[in-house]
Each structure stands twice: as C-alpha cells, then as structure tokens.
Design an enzyme around this catalytic site. Structure first.
Site, PDB file in Angstrom:
ATOM      1  NE  ARG A 292     -59.053 -19.147  -7.761  1.00 52.52           N
ATOM      2  CZ  ARG A 292     -58.298 -19.665  -8.742  1.00 52.52           C
ATOM      3  NH1 ARG A 292     -58.721 -20.708  -9.396  1.00 52.52           N
ATOM      4  NH2 ARG A 292     -57.160 -19.095  -9.074  1.00 52.52           N
ATOM      5  N   PRO A 293     -62.979 -14.692  -4.928  1.00 49.25           N
ATOM      6  CG  PRO A 293     -62.861 -13.348  -3.036  1.00 49.25           C
ATOM      7  CD  PRO A 293     -62.557 -14.727  -3.536  1.00 49.25           C
ATOM      8  CB  ILE A 294     -63.291 -10.659  -9.045  1.00 44.67           C
ATOM      9  CG1 ILE A 294     -64.804 -10.461  -9.163  1.00 44.67           C
ATOM     10  CG2 ILE A 294     -62.861 -11.967  -9.693  1.00 44.67           C
ATOM     11  CD1 ILE A 294     -65.293 -10.306 -10.596  1.00 44.67           C
ATOM     12  CG  ASP A 295     -62.980  -8.600  -2.908  1.00 42.48           C
ATOM     13  OD1 ASP A 295     -62.541  -9.703  -3.333  1.00 42.48           O
ATOM     14  OD2 ASP A 295     -62.547  -8.062  -1.882  1.00 42.48           O
TER      15      ASP A 295
ATOM     16  NE  ARG B 140     -58.018 -25.069 -15.594  1.00 38.02           N
ATOM     17  CZ  ARG B 140     -59.039 -24.413 -15.084  1.00 38.02           C
ATOM     18  NH1 ARG B 140     -59.915 -25.048 -14.341  1.00 38.02           N
ATOM     19  NH2 ARG B 140     -59.195 -23.130 -15.270  1.00 38.02           N
TER      20      ARG B 140
ATOM     21  NE  ARG C  53     -59.231 -15.468  -9.947  1.00 35.39           N
ATOM     22  CZ  ARG C  53     -60.071 -14.926  -9.061  1.00 35.39           C
ATOM     23  NH1 ARG C  53     -61.308 -15.383  -8.952  1.00 35.39           N
ATOM     24  NH2 ARG C  53     -59.690 -13.910  -8.287  1.00 35.39           N
TER      25      ARG C  53
ATOM     26  CB  ILE D  77     -52.994 -18.796  -0.774  1.00 32.71           C
ATOM     27  CG1 ILE D  77     -51.600 -18.322  -0.362  1.00 32.71           C
ATOM     28  CG2 ILE D  77     -53.534 -18.037  -1.974  1.00 32.71           C
ATOM     29  CD1 ILE D  77     -51.503 -16.831  -0.076  1.00 32.71           C
TER      30      ILE D  77
ATOM     31  CB  CYS E 245     -58.535 -24.845  -9.771  1.00 34.03           C
ATOM     32  SG  CYS E 245     -57.706 -25.700 -11.119  1.00 34.03           S
TER      33      CYS E 245
ATOM     34  CE  LYS F  28     -51.856 -22.582 -14.746  1.00 38.14           C
ATOM     35  NZ  LYS F  28     -52.849 -21.660 -14.146  1.00 38.14           N
ATOM     36  CG  ASN F  29     -50.260 -19.137 -13.192  1.00 38.51           C
ATOM     37  OD1 ASN F  29     -51.113 -19.530 -13.981  1.00 38.51           O
ATOM     38  ND2 ASN F  29     -50.114 -19.648 -11.979  1.00 38.51           N
TER      39      ASN F  29
ATOM     40  CG  ASP G 256     -50.053 -22.170  -7.749  1.00 34.15           C
ATOM     41  OD1 ASP G 256     -49.819 -21.301  -8.608  1.00 34.15           O
ATOM     42  OD2 ASP G 256     -51.111 -22.193  -7.075  1.00 34.15           O
TER      43      ASP G 256
HETATM   44  C1  EPZ Z   1     -53.128 -16.616  -9.435  1.00 32.32           C
HETATM   45  O1  EPZ Z   1     -54.497 -16.784  -9.138  1.00 32.32           O
HETATM   46  C2  EPZ Z   1     -52.699 -17.908 -10.131  1.00 32.32           C
HETATM   47  N1  EPZ Z   1     -53.472 -18.075 -11.354  1.00 32.32           N
HETATM   48  C3  EPZ Z   1     -52.940 -19.095  -9.199  1.00 32.32           C
HETATM   49  O2  EPZ Z   1     -52.446 -20.258  -9.860  1.00 32.32           O
HETATM   50  C4  EPZ Z   1     -52.126 -18.883  -7.925  1.00 32.32           C
HETATM   51  O3  EPZ Z   1     -52.405 -19.930  -7.023  1.00 32.32           O
HETATM   52  C5  EPZ Z   1     -52.540 -17.541  -7.285  1.00 32.32           C
HETATM   53  O4  EPZ Z   1     -52.354 -16.473  -8.240  1.00 32.32           O
HETATM   54  C6  EPZ Z   1     -51.725 -17.228  -6.043  1.00 32.32           C
HETATM   55  O5  EPZ Z   1     -50.374 -17.231  -6.351  1.00 32.32           O
HETATM   56  C7  EPZ Z   1     -53.135 -17.376 -12.465  1.00 32.32           C
HETATM   57  O6  EPZ Z   1     -52.230 -16.565 -12.453  1.00 32.32           O
HETATM   58  C8  EPZ Z   1     -53.943 -17.649 -13.693  1.00 32.32           C
HETATM   59  P1  EPZ Z   1     -54.942 -14.235  -6.096  1.00 32.32           P
HETATM   60  P2  EPZ Z   1     -55.376 -15.525  -8.602  1.00 32.32           P
HETATM   61  O7  EPZ Z   1     -55.796 -13.157  -6.659  1.00 32.32           O
HETATM   62  O8  EPZ Z   1     -54.983 -14.294  -9.322  1.00 32.32           O
HETATM   63  C9  EPZ Z   1     -58.048 -13.742  -2.608  1.00 32.32           C
HETATM   64  C10 EPZ Z   1     -52.470 -22.493 -10.552  1.00 32.32           C
HETATM   65  O9  EPZ Z   1     -52.574 -23.582  -9.965  1.00 32.32           O
HETATM   66  N2  EPZ Z   1     -58.624 -12.680  -3.460  1.00 32.32           N
HETATM   67  O10 EPZ Z   1     -53.550 -13.929  -5.670  1.00 32.32           O
HETATM   68  O11 EPZ Z   1     -56.792 -15.921  -8.604  1.00 32.32           O
HETATM   69  C11 EPZ Z   1     -58.406 -15.119  -3.128  1.00 32.32           C
HETATM   70  O12 EPZ Z   1     -59.658 -15.516  -2.647  1.00 32.32           O
HETATM   71  C12 EPZ Z   1     -53.362 -21.344 -10.149  1.00 32.32           C
HETATM   72  O13 EPZ Z   1     -51.676 -22.245 -11.492  1.00 32.32           O
HETATM   73  C13 EPZ Z   1     -59.617 -11.867  -2.945  1.00 32.32           C
HETATM   74  O14 EPZ Z   1     -60.005 -12.009  -1.792  1.00 32.32           O
HETATM   75  O15 EPZ Z   1     -54.855 -15.455  -7.097  1.00 32.32           O
HETATM   76  C14 EPZ Z   1     -57.303 -15.979  -2.605  1.00 32.32           C
HETATM   77  O16 EPZ Z   1     -57.618 -16.349  -1.273  1.00 32.32           O
HETATM   78  C15 EPZ Z   1     -54.274 -21.682  -8.984  1.00 32.32           C
HETATM   79  N3  EPZ Z   1     -60.159 -10.904  -3.738  1.00 32.32           N
HETATM   80  C16 EPZ Z   1     -56.110 -15.044  -2.588  1.00 32.32           C
HETATM   81  O17 EPZ Z   1     -56.634 -13.710  -2.680  1.00 32.32           O
HETATM   82  C17 EPZ Z   1     -59.751 -10.720  -5.036  1.00 32.32           C
HETATM   83  O18 EPZ Z   1     -60.276  -9.812  -5.716  1.00 32.32           O
HETATM   84  C18 EPZ Z   1     -55.139 -15.278  -3.729  1.00 32.32           C
HETATM   85  O19 EPZ Z   1     -55.766 -14.913  -4.911  1.00 32.32           O
HETATM   86  C19 EPZ Z   1     -58.740 -11.568  -5.542  1.00 32.32           C
HETATM   87  C20 EPZ Z   1     -58.181 -12.536  -4.735  1.00 32.32           C
END
Ligand code: EPZ
Length: 427
Positions: free
Chosen positions: A121-124, A397, A92, A327, A116, A22-23, A305
């Site tokens: 889950r910020p996007i900064d 999902r 997401r 995480i 989820c 999926k990812n 995950d």
């Molecule tokens: C991806 O999410 C996956 N989703 C998630 O899978 C997975 O858990 C995650 O990576 C970590 O491996 C998809 O690929 C669609 P991150 P993503 O950005 O990109 C912080 C599942 O169950 N962060 O690595 O959202 C955030 O808050 C899903 O399949 C910031 O602070 O993960 C978190 O604490 C759930 N600022 C950490 O990083 C940002 O701009 C990990 O987030 C982005 C993230």
C-alpha cells in the site's frame, strides 16, 4: 477482547438496509477540510474508521458533532496542519487529508497511513501527483512534509488508477487556478460521489467516473449538506451471504448498477436476482454451482473488496472455481482460516483454486483484515457447528453492527466478550 460466536446452518430471510459507503464517507470527511464553514454529512455510520477520521479532524481544530445520524463538521478555524502518527497509522484514509490540508493551509505534516495489511500500500502516486502540481514534498522520519510552492494546474497521468491518489489530487487541485486533469484516474462510484460533493460545495469537477477527471480550481468552496451513496461492498457482502445460506434476502438501498460484475457471478452460481430501483432481491435455486472465475481489477471490473467473500462462496459451490486477485498482493489472510473450516483452497501468488465442499465445519478462526474477516462471518453462517472469530475490530472498520443485521435476517451470530488475550490484535 470481543469475538463473534456463530452457529451455522440457518437460512437468511428478510430485508437488510444498506448503510452509507465507508469509502465515500472517509474522503468526503477529509474534503470538508477545504471548507471554511459548516459541512453536514447525512446518514453517517459509526464505522470505527469514521471515528478515527473524526479524531484527525478534531486534532486539526475542527468542531465535530452529531445530530442524530448526521455529522456536522465545522472547519471555520483550523489550528493545526499536522496529522501525528498515532492518528494517521490506524487507517488508510488518513492520507486523504494530505491534499485538503495542503490546499487549505499551504503546508502539511502528516505521518504515513495504516490500513488493512493486504499489501504494501505505497503512497508514491499521491506524492508524485502533488509534486507534479508544484508542491514541495519531503519524506523524513516517518512523516511527509509538503508545502505549496509554485502550484500549477496541469495534466497528471497516473500509472495506476489508484482510488486514493485520484481523490487526494482532486481535492488538492480545487485550490489551484485553472484546469487540472487527472488521466487514468480511478472510476469507482466513490470517486463520482466525491466529485458531486465538491461540485455541490461550489467546485467544478467534470468527468468523474471516466478515465479523465477535470478539476477547474481556484474557487473557494462553501458550506453544504450532502448525502453520500450507499455501500456497494456491504450490499455485495449480504448478497453473497444470502447465496451461501439459501433463503430470500432483500437488500434495500443498493444500486444494482454498481454491482453488475457480482450479480452476473451470483446468477451463474444458481441464484435468482430481481432488481427494483434501489432494491436487490436474491433467492438461491437449488445447489450452489461454481461461478467459474473472478478476476479483480479497477472499477468496473470485479471489486477486490468482494474477493474474500467470493472465496468463501466458492468453498461450498459445486465444482472448481478460480479467483485471481490483481489489486492487492497479499489479500489472502482469509485463505488459511477458511481452510481451518474445511475449505479446499490452493493459493499461489494471488491466484486461488477452490474445490467446492459439501460442508464447512465450525472452527476457532481469526480475522486478519476487514473483508477477510467478513468472509469468515459468511463461512461461519453456513458451517456445521459453531465458529468463533477473533480480532473482529477489523470487521467493525467497515460494517456497523454486522451481527445485528445478520441476526435480523435469521443468522445465529453474537458478539461476546472473552478474557483470552492471545493473538489479540485489537487493542
Ligand atoms: C481504496 O484503497 C479503498 N479504501 C480500498 O478499500 C479499496 O480496496 C481500494 O481503494 C481499491 O478499490 C478506501 O477508500 C478508504 P488504491 P486505496 O490506491 O486508495 C497501489 C476496504 O476494504 N498503489 O486504489 O488504498 C496499491 O498498492 C478497503 O474497504 C500504488 O502503487 O487503493 C494497490 O496495489 C481495502 N501507489 C493498488 O494501487 C499509490 O500511491 C490499489 O490501491 C497508491 C496505490
């Protein structure tokens, strides 16, 4: 509303074929926006998030159709640069479209992503990275407005190895002449898969899977056909299920290299693991023992995950286990539901201490997120009596027809329609 109805106690035996990841599928579908032509993605699985991403692409003007299990996406002519809230908020990975739309069309208007509810889950990091590369990015009224200004290839250091931010910036950098390097990037197999997709489309990405990924941008990408990797989290989920129920489970299309942390913990739990190319065979010898502790982290550390599923396993493993979630700050909705089934869990600030029980007991529980929902399925498969699980849309999902796969392995699980609407989060 749909529910899972599970009668626990059956061992799982037999073969299960793992689907495409999926990812990997979701960022690759977003990346197809960069290509003014046809993209064929092979073996696409109908996860509900895939359908949500198709809606986003069609709203941009993509022509999307299926040929058996292949998804054909034709982005020859895009008519919009917008992702409205109703299409962005269900998932997401909608945010993964920011980079490609900006790269292709020069500007983008996109609503905040959903996904989820496992943390803020910020996007900064996505936005600061885009600004760093020269884009003008403004956040207003629940939307992100970005446009190309003086785009410049350069080094970008991520303060956290975010998967999504790495993917978004890789895709944006493909349109910028020169070398962009993302330092402290994510190293997950799905990052490598996206890099392979971009390279097969004529891009030049090196170092994916290491701490620094380099993108030589400026070249137009071309049409291609691509087969994504299989889903290491689905494979892990079935292996943990086999460990919990006992029996012999043969997981086909799994890459042992991508689940090393999990395999070592399952061996510690008294499971026997045999790996042959893309097959992992798990049998459980005698009583489940505590795996000791797991601590989630960025790849190749233990994957967040699979944390919920391992918490379910720890509930019936002899002795005490420690689970530390580093995480996502609130990836814990499954804890209360597992406790309803008799699990003895103490949970504080992302740390869980589990005291293994002889049995869990069937109960009426609710999924609160994708992987937490999967952990409830695993618990239901071993619990004494029957379990109902509400809000199974969360599970859909990221698992396609999970009940059919478990039934084929001997599990007693059915998807049933029920009238009750209380606590129905799956509209
Ligand atoms: C991806 O999410 C996956 N989703 C998630 O899978 C997975 O858990 C995650 O990576 C970590 O491996 C998809 O690929 C669609 P991150 P993503 O950005 O990109 C912080 C599942 O169950 N962060 O690595 O959202 C955030 O808050 C899903 O399949 C910031 O602070 O993960 C978190 O604490 C759930 N600022 C950490 O990083 C940002 O701009 C990990 O987030 C982005 C993230």
């Amino acid at each position: 509303m749909e529910q899972f109805f599970i009668v626990g106690g059956n061992k799982l035996n037999g073969e299960v074929q793992i689907d495409s990841a999926k990812n990997s599928l979701l960022p690759i579908m977003a990346c197809s926006i960069l290509i003014e032509g046809q993209v064929r993605i092979e073996r696409v699985v109908g996860y509900s998030d895939v359908f949500a991403m198709i809606d986003i692409l069609e709203n941009l003007g993509s022509k999307v159709y299926w040929e058996k299990d292949d998804l054909i996406i034709d982005n020859s002519s895009l008519s919009s640069n917008e992702v409205p809230n109703e299409l962005a908020s269900p998932l997401r990975s909608s945010i993964f479209c920011l980079g490609p739309i900006l790269a292709r069309l020069g500007s983008v208007k996109i609503a905040y992503p959903g996904g989820c509810d496992i943390g803020l889950r910020p996007i900064d990091l996505h936005l600061s990275g885009a600004r760093n590369l020269g884009a003008k990015v403004v956040e207003k009224n629940g939307y992100i407005y970005a446009r190309k200004e003086k785009m410049q290839a350069k080094d970008i250091a991520l303060s956290f190895a975010s998967v999504g931010a790495t993917e978004n910036l890789m895709m944006l950098a493909t349109c910028i002449e020169g070398e962009t390097r993302i330092i402290n990037c994510a190293k997950e197999p799905e990052i490598v898969d996206l890099a392979n997709f971009i390279n097969k489309a004529g891009g030049r990405v090196c170092g994916a899977g290491t701490d620094v990924v380099s993108i030589q941008g400026g070249k137009k990408l071309h049409s291609l056909s691509f087969r994504p990797i299989t889903d290491r989290i689905e494979a892990g989920t079935f292996l943990i299920a086999g460990a919990m129920t006992g029996g012999e489970i043969v997981v086909k299309g799994a890459n042992p290299q991508q689940n090393q942390e999990l395999l070592s913990k399952l061996i510690k739990s008294a499971c026997k693991i045999k790996c042959e190319n893309d097959t992992i065979i798990l049998t459980r010898n005698g009583k489940l023992k505590s795996f000791g502790e797991i601590e989630t982290g960025v790849y190749p550390a233990f994957p967040t995950d699979l944390q919920s599923q391992m918490t379910a396993l720890s509930s019936i493993s002899d002795g005490y286990s420690l689970i530390i979630e580093n995480i996502f700050e609130s990836r814990n909705k499954h804890i209360g539901q597992l406790k309803k089934m008799g699990a003895d869990l103490i949970s504080r600030n992302g740390i869980v201490i589990a005291k293994g029980q002889k049995h869990l007991f069937g109960a009426d529980v609710s999924a609160g997120d994708l992987r937490g929902g999967a952990s409830l399925v695993l618990a239901g498969l071993v619990a004494q009596g029957y379990t109902t699980i509400d809000n199974i849309c969360y599970i859909d999902r990221g698992y396609k027809n999970i009940e059919e796969k478990f039934t084929a392995l001997g599990g007693d699980i059915k998807r049933v329609k029920v009238e009750k609407e209380i606590n129905n989060q799956c509209m």
